[in-house]
Write an enzyme that holds these catalytic residues in place. Structure first.
Site, PDB file in Angstrom:
ATOM      1  N   TRP A 304       0.836  -1.211   0.000  1.00  0.00           N
ATOM      2  CA  TRP A 304       0.000   0.000   0.000  1.00  0.00           C
ATOM      3  C   TRP A 304       0.868   1.257   0.000  1.00  0.00           C
ATOM      4  CZ3 TRP A 304      -0.666   4.199   3.263  1.00  0.00           C
ATOM      5  CH2 TRP A 304      -1.796   4.984   3.042  1.00  0.00           C
ATOM      6  N   HIS A 305       2.039   1.195   0.634  1.00  0.00           N
ATOM      7  CA  HIS A 305       2.886   2.386   0.757  1.00  0.00           C
ATOM      8  C   HIS A 305       3.626   2.753  -0.512  1.00  0.00           C
ATOM      9  CE1 HIS A 305       2.184   1.773   5.048  1.00  0.00           C
ATOM     10  NE2 HIS A 305       2.464   3.056   5.165  1.00  0.00           N
ATOM     11  N   GLY A 306       3.693   1.832  -1.467  1.00  0.00           N
ATOM     12  CA  GLY A 306       4.394   2.175  -2.697  1.00  0.00           C
ATOM     13  C   GLY A 306       4.710   0.918  -3.467  1.00  0.00           C
TER      14      GLY A 306
END
Lengths: 439, 347
Positions: A304-306
């Site tokens: 989700w963060h990248g």
């Protein structure tokens, strides 16, 4: 637009708030919706269509779900839910991971919010929203649009239609906003300069001290950047009459990784818990399945963060630590003095942050090696120079990040001073080539 | 004051402050240039549909707002003060040293090595000499902030300056050397060339300015101590032509700049492409290819030649070698600052 900019503080927000306060209560959602569109379009006019599409789609999905449930067509309801989740995740994958487009600002946040709505409607946990304007105001609500917190629909469902404005809300909101602004502008951006400087040091000139300074700087920058944004969001939402849930609770006070994640980016953790971990069976189906579920949740949290490989590894790293803690580590930690727990949590978090901060996984691992003395040099002139220039700021950061001085900051004179200084730092930002926003 | 009253008051006050700043912005006229920061300020952006859609309007608007913020200089000053309070010894590229000294890195503004090679090819090796102007930080190492050091080329000029490091050979608030510093460099160079350098006592001494604040001050608006600007004037009569006669000014020293922020322009009127200096008596024609450090050194050279042609390669864009060989040049001196970047003390 970002909150920590003059255009937001000195132009957009006063105008928006004036209009918002002047119109009668039933037009406030419309003002909020339109205002949020202007806010979003200012920096990135191209992607406003994408957000509107997402809004329309899940508004329609909600209505359709309502219809299906009223008439007892559970197959249709299931289909609509599936369609909502698939479309939202596809949008996210297409724009965030395919690498064809520039990342639309806030997409990771608003797709998660609209999904929470359709899932909750499907589960019957919240009524269908028939007012498109109110739903639009929820999705696009500018305080949390760009960097969260991820507000679940059911948490604000009542306030979307019934909320009160008051001076005491306004006062709390202003104070909270100003403290968040100070965290972002005075601490995160300034400590970030140190991280930038340390990243420029060639690998062969690194020392143990410089590696630790860099990691500490990044950990503090990330915390103040992100929690500052959350503070500003919560503060502004409060001025508008919304009570958002807390997103950070002094994570660097944690004595274990389990505790750290209960205190860091709380809204994301809860989202995954509620919509992934528990539906997968949570901890009710035996230790082995629980570990599987944890790994799935943490792989997803990482991604989700990248899109970088380092984010996946970063997520799994925490997943593994959490599994170890649930297995036996937590019981051990409770038996030994608290200081060891803090030490363990901090070292584990800082090592994790390093992988998070450095795009190339291999470089991140090399960095962790440097933290533990792989360079063979404890310190050099450059490290001492940086320590002498940034030591006091880092100390302030460490003190602030564990919440010492919290009461002091709540004196009106103190936070007004914070606002004054933040303005000075913002006005001079055009001087400053390093200023950047991560979220 | 009751809690409720305090809340109300703070809310209203906050609103008033936000709008007051806006009104202040409307009232105050936009500036083109900031004397304080020595740079052009952003102006109101042109509105166009295209610019709005691609986001460039938003960006330009933000820059404009920031640059034209009411009382900008005041806010910038507050920030600088905070940073110093926090113990930062480097602000905007300026290193805050001891005893009021400010330092900066030397950057290469012209390819001096290449110029030197070309001149040697044309005029012969023995006719071309060079002065590397050391960075203040290299000579005054003890005045630097802790842990920082500057590289210095260890030649005769450097050694001679180093021997006089207790005197005021560099300005505290400016990147240039003082006329005294230039004198020592000249003394070392002339001795090396087999000339008899002028003595300080042979010159007319005058204090030009006691409150000089130079370029380093200009960048960070902080100085512990102002500089004294001095003149050592050789007793030589000469005629000076600037820019091949295109400028109306004459003389080696321009008094009118002493009252301005740019007082160093007193020497040779600052930066000009070509300056020709004809002495009443003397022999030989020296060409000086230089940067601004030479401006306060050239007066000493007037005692040794019949004519001096001063060229600043940044402002004189012709083939310098060819141009000079048409003018019967007998010697060439290349004088430019020695590139010097910050390094850190070793342990």
């Amino acid at each position: 637009m970002v909150f920590s900019s003059l255009i937001f503080i000195c132009r957009f927000f006063p105008v928006f708030l004036t209009i918002y306060l002047l119109v009668s209560a039933r037009y406030r959602n419309l003002v909020l919706f339109l205002g949020s569109l202007v806010f979003y379009a200012w920096g990135e006019p191209v992607y406003i269509g994408l957000m509107l599409f997402s809004t329309f789609l899940d508004y329609g999905n909600g209505r359709l779900l309502g219809y299906a449930k009223r008439t007892g067509r559970m197959h249709l309801a299931k289909g609509v839910l599936l369609e909502s989740v698939v479309v939202n995740l596809s949008l996210l994958c297409l724009f965030k991971y395919a690498g064809v487009f520039l990342l639309p600002v806030g997409i990771s946040f608003y797709t998660f919010q609209t999904m929470s709505y359709t899932i909750d409607v499907y589960r019957g946990e919240t009524p269908v929203q028939t007012d498109f304007i109110a739903f639009g105001a929820y999705v696009s609500m500018f305080p949390q649009l760009i960097a969260g917190p991820i507000v679940k629909y059911k948490d604000v469902a009542t306030e979307l239609t019934h909320r009160t404005l008051s001076f005491s809300n306004g006062y709390y909101g202003i104070e909270r906003f100003v403290i968040g602004l100070g965290k972002k502008v005075l601490l995160a951006n300034q400590i970030g300069l140190l991280w930038e400087e340390i990243q420029k040091i060639p690998a062969c000139e690194m020392t143990t001290l410089s590696a630790w300074l860099g990691s500490l700087a990044f950990a503090l920058q990330l915390y103040f950047d992100f929690s500052g944004y959350s503070d500003m969001a919560i503060g502004m939402a409060r001025m508008l009459g919304f009570h958002l849930k807390e997103n950070f609770d002094y994570p660097y006070r944690a004595r274990s990784i389990t505790e750290f994640w209960r205190r860091w980016h709380i809204s994301l953790g809860q989202w995954f818990r509620e919509y992934v971990y528990i539906p997968l069976g949570g901890n009710r189906k035996g230790l082995l399945l629980q570990f599987r579920n944890l790994l799935i949740v943490w792989a997803l949290t990482g991604i989700w963060h990248g899109k970088g490989m380092n984010f996946l590894v970063w997520g799994l790293y925490f997943g593994v630590l959490l599994i170890l803690e649930k297995w036996f580590l937590l019981r051990w930690l409770q038996r030994i003095p608290a200081v060891w727990g803090h030490l363990y949590a901090m070292v584990a978090v800082i090592a994790g942050m390093t992988v998070f901060a450095i795009d190339r996984l291999g470089d991140g691992l090399v960095w962790i090696g440097m933290l533990f003395g792989s360079t063979g040099r404890w310190y050099d002139g450059r490290a001492l120079w940086l320590l002498s220039g940034y030591g006091l700021l880092l100390l302030l950061g460490v003190i602030g990040s564990v919440g010492v001085g919290k009461k002091f900051c709540r004196y009106p004179l103190v936070w007004m001073m914070v606002f004054f200084l933040s303005m000075a730092y913002l006005v001079d930002a055009s001087y400053n080539p390093f200023l950047y926003f991560r979220f | 004051m009751g809690e409720k009253k305090k809340e109300k008051l703070c809310c209203i006050l906050f609103f008033v402050i936000l709008y007051a700043m806006w009104i202040g912005d409307i009232i105050s006229a936009d500036r083109l240039y900031s004397e304080w920061e020595k740079r052009r300020l952003a102006q109101k952006p042109e509105f166009s549909y295209q610019a709005v859609v691609d986001g460039s309007y938003g960006e330009a608007y933000e820059k404009w707002l920031t640059d034209q913020f009411p009382e900008r200089d005041y806010w910038v000053g507050i920030k600088n003060r905070c940073e110093r309070l926090l113990g930062k010894k480097e602000l905007k590229g300026i290193y805050i040293g001891k005893d009021g000294y400010l330092f900066s890195e030397n950057v290469e503004i012209a390819d001096w090595d290449k110029l030197e090679r070309k001149m040697k090819e044309r005029f012969g090796k023995e006719k071309v000499s060079r002065i590397y102007v050391p960075a203040a930080g290299a000579v005054l190492g003890e005045k630097l902030p802790n842990f920082v050091s500057f590289y210095g080329r260890e030649d005769a000029v450097f050694a001679h300056l180093l021997a006089h490091k207790e005197e005021d050979i560099y300005y505290r608030t400016d990147h240039h050397w003082t006329m005294l510093g230039a004198y020592y460099a000249y003394e070392a160079w002339a001795t090396e060339q087999g000339m008899q350098p002028l003595k300080l006592s042979e010159m007319e001494y005058r204090v030009l300015k006691e409150d000089f604040l130079g370029t380093h001050y200009g960048k960070i608006h902080y100085a512990k101590q102002m500089d004294v600007m001095e003149l050592y004037r050789p007793k030589v009569t000469c005629e000076v032509v600037y820019d091949l006669g295109e400028s109306k000014i004459s003389g080696l020293y321009q008094e009118e700049h002493l009252k301005t922020e740019d007082a160093y322009r007193f020497f040779l009127d600052g930066n000009h492409g070509v300056v020709e200096i004809m002495m009443e008596e003397g022999e030989g024609h020296l060409a000086v290819i230089k940067d601004s450090y030479a401006n306060c050194l050239i007066p000493f050279l007037t005692a040794h030649y019949g004519k001096i042609t001063v060229i600043d390669p940044r402002y004189f864009r012709v083939d310098i070698g060819e141009w000079l060989s048409e003018r019967e040049v007998t010697e060439v001196l290349i004088l430019g600052q020695d590139t010097s970047k910050v390094s850190f003390a070793d342990f």
